[in-house]
Design a protein around this motif. Structure first.
Motif, short mmCIF file in Angstrom:
data_model
loop_
_atom_site.label_atom_id
_atom_site.label_comp_id
_atom_site.label_asym_id
_atom_site.label_seq_id
_atom_site.Cartn_x
_atom_site.Cartn_y
_atom_site.Cartn_z
N THR A 104 -35.62 -43.64 18.87
CA THR A 104 -34.36 -43.46 19.35
C THR A 104 -34.67 -41.74 19.63
O THR A 104 -35.25 -40.40 19.30
CB THR A 104 -33.47 -42.55 18.89
N ALA A 105 -34.86 -41.77 21.26
CA ALA A 105 -35.45 -40.29 22.29
C ALA A 105 -33.65 -39.44 22.15
O ALA A 105 -32.93 -40.46 22.56
CB ALA A 105 -35.57 -41.19 23.87
N LEU A 106 -34.32 -38.49 22.66
CA LEU A 106 -33.32 -37.50 22.56
C LEU A 106 -33.09 -36.20 23.23
O LEU A 106 -34.28 -35.57 24.01
CB LEU A 106 -33.02 -36.56 21.42
N LEU A 107 -32.81 -36.84 25.16
CA LEU A 107 -33.19 -36.24 26.43
C LEU A 107 -32.22 -34.85 26.59
O LEU A 107 -31.20 -34.87 26.44
CB LEU A 107 -32.96 -37.69 27.82
N LEU A 144 -31.38 -42.56 23.83
CA LEU A 144 -32.18 -43.95 24.43
C LEU A 144 -32.59 -44.44 22.94
O LEU A 144 -33.29 -43.60 22.77
CB LEU A 144 -32.12 -43.36 26.18
N ARG A 145 -32.26 -45.54 22.97
CA ARG A 145 -33.74 -46.28 22.76
C ARG A 145 -34.06 -47.89 22.98
O ARG A 145 -33.03 -48.28 23.92
CB ARG A 145 -32.70 -46.96 21.51
N ASN A 146 -35.60 -47.65 23.10
CA ASN A 146 -35.44 -48.68 24.23
C ASN A 146 -35.46 -48.79 25.78
O ASN A 146 -35.04 -49.80 26.28
CB ASN A 146 -35.62 -50.08 23.91
N THR A 147 -34.99 -47.57 26.60
CA THR A 147 -34.22 -47.60 27.57
C THR A 147 -32.98 -47.61 27.55
O THR A 147 -32.27 -47.29 28.60
CB THR A 147 -35.22 -48.32 28.72
N ARG A 148 -32.17 -47.88 26.68
CA ARG A 148 -30.63 -48.73 26.45
C ARG A 148 -30.18 -47.08 26.59
O ARG A 148 -29.98 -46.54 25.13
CB ARG A 148 -30.13 -49.81 25.49
#
Length: 386
Positions: free
Chosen positions: A191-194, A222-226
């Protein structure tokens, strides 16, 4: 004859020398320093910031009586490259991308745009590196790129280009570089936290008028660009204790609504273990940290302050985890830890990564804090005046 032959050889060798016939002066180049990417009506809208580096150099050498000059350009296209080419029509001079140090993505671009396609188009420019800082934003891009720092300094001295300075003083949401963000949105179970960039107009005033300033007040998950959603900073205090980039953070100790003191934690070390119970993963968190006492409002023993600090850290981690369960976002990034520690279990529980891990379970959370420095005053100093 020899003289003519010597002249011919001299002229011939002179033609082979490259020289500096095609060199360009600094003032003959446009330097793009920031780019904002929006997505409207199935088209990409690009905002470009460029600076006058002569004024930037003067302002960085000391405070100037005139603000640094900033230009912001805008163009649109069916693809990112088409929008940039459209912008080239009015750049007047050669463009240099080597100083690009900031990328801002709008919420619409995060939700509906092709992120991997955007990055693929952007990185194909050979002058652009993987090192720019990257943000998301709900703000108008023109406002983001025209908001200036204090004392007429250049935008290079703002959070947009130098977020690490602010993060070292208030370490909650860690800044993110493009290389790390691309890796995180493609990493299985991650899980990416931008960081979310906004413009605050209610904190500072200049000559009795609001003076807007940039701030980071949340994250886009975002998760896997979603795109999963946006989360406010005040509900994310628990993520700093599990982030490998964490630095010393302040915590305010309270008891029944009464303020007791303030501690600054240094070099916290966190360990997350994964256990399987009845085929389901359980994540246990252990944290150790030293602390320095910054404020003391009520006399308490050293052990009591350490206990209160540990309990508050544990509660912050659990509160952030509960927020993740309510929003169906793996804020603490527990699924990726399962992917790293037990790939077979992760593959079974997520259908080989096609579905996110359902409600990751948080087990024991144990935080041990040792008070290493109480400042110039002793803990048992008299708290009342005569």
């Amino acid at each position: 004859m020899k003289r003519w032959l010597l002249c011919a050889w001299t002229i011939g060798f002179s033609c082979l020398l490259g020289g500096c016939w095609d060199i360009k002066s600094l003032q003959d180049v446009n330097y793009f320093t920031g780019i904002g990417i929006d997505f409207k009506d199935e088209r990409y809208v690009v905002y470009i910031q460029q600076l006058d580096f002569s004024s930037v150099a003067r302002s960085e050498s000391g405070k100037s009586d005139k603000p640094a000059v900033v230009w912001v350009g805008q163009a649109s296209g069916a693809t990112l490259s088409e929008a940039i080419v459209e912008l080239y029509q009015t750049t007047q001079q050669t463009v240099f991308w080597g100083h690009l140090n900031s990328i801002v993505l709008s919420r619409s671009a995060l939700e509906h745009g092709d992120l991997l396609g955007v990055f693929d188009s952007l990185i194909r420019y050979p002058e652009i590196r993987y090192t720019p800082w990257i943000y998301g934003s709900d703000e108008n891009m023109k406002e983001v790129f025209t908001t200036r720092p204090f004392f007429n300094l250049s935008p290079m001295n703002s959070i947009l280009y130098a977020p690490e300075t602010n993060y070292s003083q208030r370490p909650i949401i860690a800044p993110l570089r493009l290389s790390s963000f691309i890796r995180e949105v493609r990493e299985p179970g991650k899980t990416a936290l931008l960081p979310a960039l906004s413009v605050s107009s209610h904190t500072w005033m200049r000559n009795r008028k609001p003076d807007p300033k940039l701030e980071i007040n949340g994250v886009y998950a975002l998760r896997n660009t979603r795109f999963l959603g946006r989360l406010p900073a005040e509900q994310l205090l628990g993520i700093r204790w599990l982030d490998h980039r964490k630095q010393g953070a302040r915590i305010i100790l309270t008891d029944g609504g009464e303020r007791v003191g303030t501690l600054r934690l240094t070099k916290p070390r966190t360990k997350v273990s994964v256990l399987l119970k009845n085929g389901e993963p359980v994540f246990n968190v252990e944290l150790e940290a030293a602390a320095a006492l910054l404020e003391l409002w009520r006399p308490e023993s050293e052990k009591e302050l350490e206990r209160m600090a540990g309990a508050q850290i544990e509660e912050q981690i659990r509160t952030t985890h509960r927020l993740g369960q309510e929003t169906h976002i793996d804020i603490l990034d527990l699924e990726h830890r399962l992917y790293r520690r037990n790939y077979a279990a992760w593959k079974r529980l997520t259908s080989d990564g096609r579905t996110p891990l359902a409600s990751p379970r948080l087990g024991e959370v144990r935080a041990t804090v040792k008070l290493a420095n109480s400042g110039m005053y002793k803990l048992n100093r008299r708290m009342t005046a005569y």
